[in-house]
Design a protein around this motif. Structure first.
Motif, PDB file in Angstrom:
ATOM      1  N   VAL A 195       0.837  -1.202   0.000  1.00 54.02           N
ATOM      2  CA  VAL A 195       0.000   0.000   0.000  1.00 54.02           C
ATOM      3  C   VAL A 195       0.874   1.254   0.000  1.00 54.02           C
ATOM      4  N   ARG A 196       1.929   1.224   0.773  1.00 56.33           N
ATOM      5  CA  ARG A 196       2.805   2.387   0.853  1.00 56.33           C
ATOM      6  C   ARG A 196       3.483   2.687  -0.475  1.00 56.33           C
ATOM      7  N   THR A 197       3.894   1.660  -1.205  1.00 55.79           N
ATOM      8  CA  THR A 197       4.548   1.909  -2.492  1.00 55.79           C
ATOM      9  C   THR A 197       3.552   2.425  -3.529  1.00 55.79           C
ATOM     10  N   VAL A 198       2.282   2.045  -3.404  1.00 56.41           N
ATOM     11  CA  VAL A 198       1.262   2.648  -4.268  1.00 56.41           C
ATOM     12  C   VAL A 198       1.196   4.149  -4.007  1.00 56.41           C
ATOM     13  N   GLU A 199       1.108   4.521  -2.746  1.00 53.55           N
ATOM     14  CA  GLU A 199       1.024   5.941  -2.384  1.00 53.55           C
ATOM     15  C   GLU A 199       2.262   6.699  -2.843  1.00 53.55           C
ATOM     16  N   THR A 200       3.427   6.079  -2.675  1.00 55.01           N
ATOM     17  CA  THR A 200       4.675   6.728  -3.070  1.00 55.01           C
ATOM     18  C   THR A 200       4.733   6.940  -4.582  1.00 55.01           C
ATOM     19  N   ALA A 201       4.337   5.924  -5.350  1.00 48.85           N
ATOM     20  CA  ALA A 201       4.365   6.039  -6.809  1.00 48.85           C
ATOM     21  C   ALA A 201       3.393   7.106  -7.297  1.00 48.85           C
ATOM     22  N   VAL A 202       2.188   7.119  -6.758  1.00 53.61           N
ATOM     23  CA  VAL A 202       1.182   8.100  -7.184  1.00 53.61           C
ATOM     24  C   VAL A 202       1.639   9.516  -6.846  1.00 53.61           C
ATOM     25  N   SER A 203       2.190   9.688  -5.635  1.00 55.95           N
ATOM     26  CA  SER A 203       2.652  11.011  -5.232  1.00 55.95           C
ATOM     27  C   SER A 203       3.768  11.508  -6.145  1.00 55.95           C
ATOM     28  N   TYR A 204       4.721  10.628  -6.466  1.00 58.20           N
ATOM     29  CA  TYR A 204       5.824  11.026  -7.337  1.00 58.20           C
ATOM     30  C   TYR A 204       5.329  11.328  -8.744  1.00 58.20           C
ATOM     31  N   ALA A 205       4.364  10.527  -9.227  1.00 56.47           N
ATOM     32  CA  ALA A 205       3.842  10.726 -10.579  1.00 56.47           C
ATOM     33  C   ALA A 205       3.110  12.054 -10.714  1.00 56.47           C
ATOM     34  N   LYS A 206       2.572  12.562  -9.617  1.00 57.78           N
ATOM     35  CA  LYS A 206       1.891  13.858  -9.652  1.00 57.78           C
ATOM     36  C   LYS A 206       2.879  15.026  -9.650  1.00 57.78           C
ATOM     37  N   GLU A 207       4.059  14.800  -9.039  1.00 54.51           N
ATOM     38  CA  GLU A 207       5.032  15.886  -8.888  1.00 54.51           C
ATOM     39  C   GLU A 207       6.052  15.949 -10.023  1.00 54.51           C
TER      40      GLU A 207
END
Length: 320
Positions: A195-207
């Protein structure tokens, strides 16, 4: 069957997340990785004990919280999110068997004596070692067994190969049940990491931008993130269900799905990060390395597939 969390379970999860955010932030994680801080922090261990992390399932009249395995899964999911190191599962399972384990005063290791390859996590940090035999668990002093250090891919999970010593102090417990619970709680840690790596990937993809656009707007990146989310949610359903049923086949399936989610999500998260994901400073590699180690602990992929196949082929479960 309703698998929605109750208000009390939501509060428990939120409380543990808040505790770990305050006592084990990313700075503490990186300090431990870089050798600037202890891997197993005794002060934090005692704080976890005071918060009921280890004694969660002990009856209240024995100093515990009096909750069950589904609530324990929520705790270990949060521990997996932040990559909290140490023999957490072993110490949790030792509460009620070893004095001082529930309070966090003693760090307990655990090893499957029936496995072909017997490994012990954090050998230098443990005050006591529990072996799970064919029937009963038994305890030995950590200096008793012959150990050979093994280089671990995860810098926060030291490993040693163990030779089972003769004798030991018998403990009142069911070794088979402890193995199943260790596999389920390991699956919960894998779920938290996935779950944490999903959040990390999505956050990075937005920035992160490329060609003056966030990379999250590109279809290939969207597909990667969507696949990561599906893996994590499928694993979540399996882990939560196994915590309720506690059936061996359900636990085997949950561990298989959680291992797959943790490993593949970490790889896809690294892919989303591109070259940055391969650097030591990024946390992605830490999730991948921990997922690799957990996938081989407390029911490997091969063992899980065998257990699940045996369950499916047992009398009454075969469709003709």
């Amino acid at each position: 069957m309703d698998f929605q969390l109750t208000e009390d379970q939501e509060a428990l999860r939120s409380g543990v997340r808040e505790l770990l955010a305050g006592r084990f932030p990313r700075e503490r994680l990186r300090a431990a990785v870089d050798g600037a801080g202890p891997v197993v922090d005794r002060g934090l261990w005692r704080e976890l004990g005071e918060a009921g992390f280890f004694g969660l399932r002990l009856p209240e009249d024995e100093g515990g919280v009096g909750l069950g395995l589904p609530e324990a899964v929520l705790l270990f999911e949060e521990a997996g999110r932040v990559l909290l190191p140490g023999p957490l599962i072993a110490t949790h399972l030792a509460a009620g068997l070893v004095a001082g384990a529930a309070s966090g005063e003693r760090v307990v290791g655990m090893c499957d004596a029936t496995a072909e390859e017997r490994f012990w996590e954090h050998p230098a940090d443990c005050d006591e070692l529990i072996f799970l035999g064919d029937d009963e668990p038994y305890s030995v002093d950590p200096s008793a067994p012959a150990v050979t250090p093994v280089r671990s891919v995860d810098p926060l999970t030291p490993l040693a190969r163990v030779v089972v010593p003769e004798g030991g102090r018998p403990l009142a417990g069911d070794a088979a049940r402890l193995r199943r619970e260790a596999a389920l709680l390991t699956a919960a840690e894998q779920l938290g990491s996935a779950v944490r790596t999903v959040e990390t990937a999505v956050s990075y993809a937005k920035e992160r931008t490329q060609f003056d656009r966030p990379i999250g707007s590109f279809q290939a990146v969207k597909h990667l993130c969507a696949q990561m989310l599906v893996r994590a949610e499928v694993a979540r359903s399996a882990v939560y269900a196994a915590a309720v049923t506690q059936e061996p086949g359900d636990i085997a399936a949950a561990k298989l799905l959680a291992d797959e989610a943790a490993v593949h999500n970490a790889r896809d998260c690294l892919q989303v990060h591109g070259g940055m994901g391969f650097t030591w400073e990024a946390d992605v590699h830490l999730h991948l390395k921990r997922a690799w180690v957990r996938a081989q602990r407390w029911q490997s992929t091969a063992a899980g597939e065998e257990a699940l196949a045996e369950e499916l082929l047992s009398e009454g479960n075969v469709m003709v």
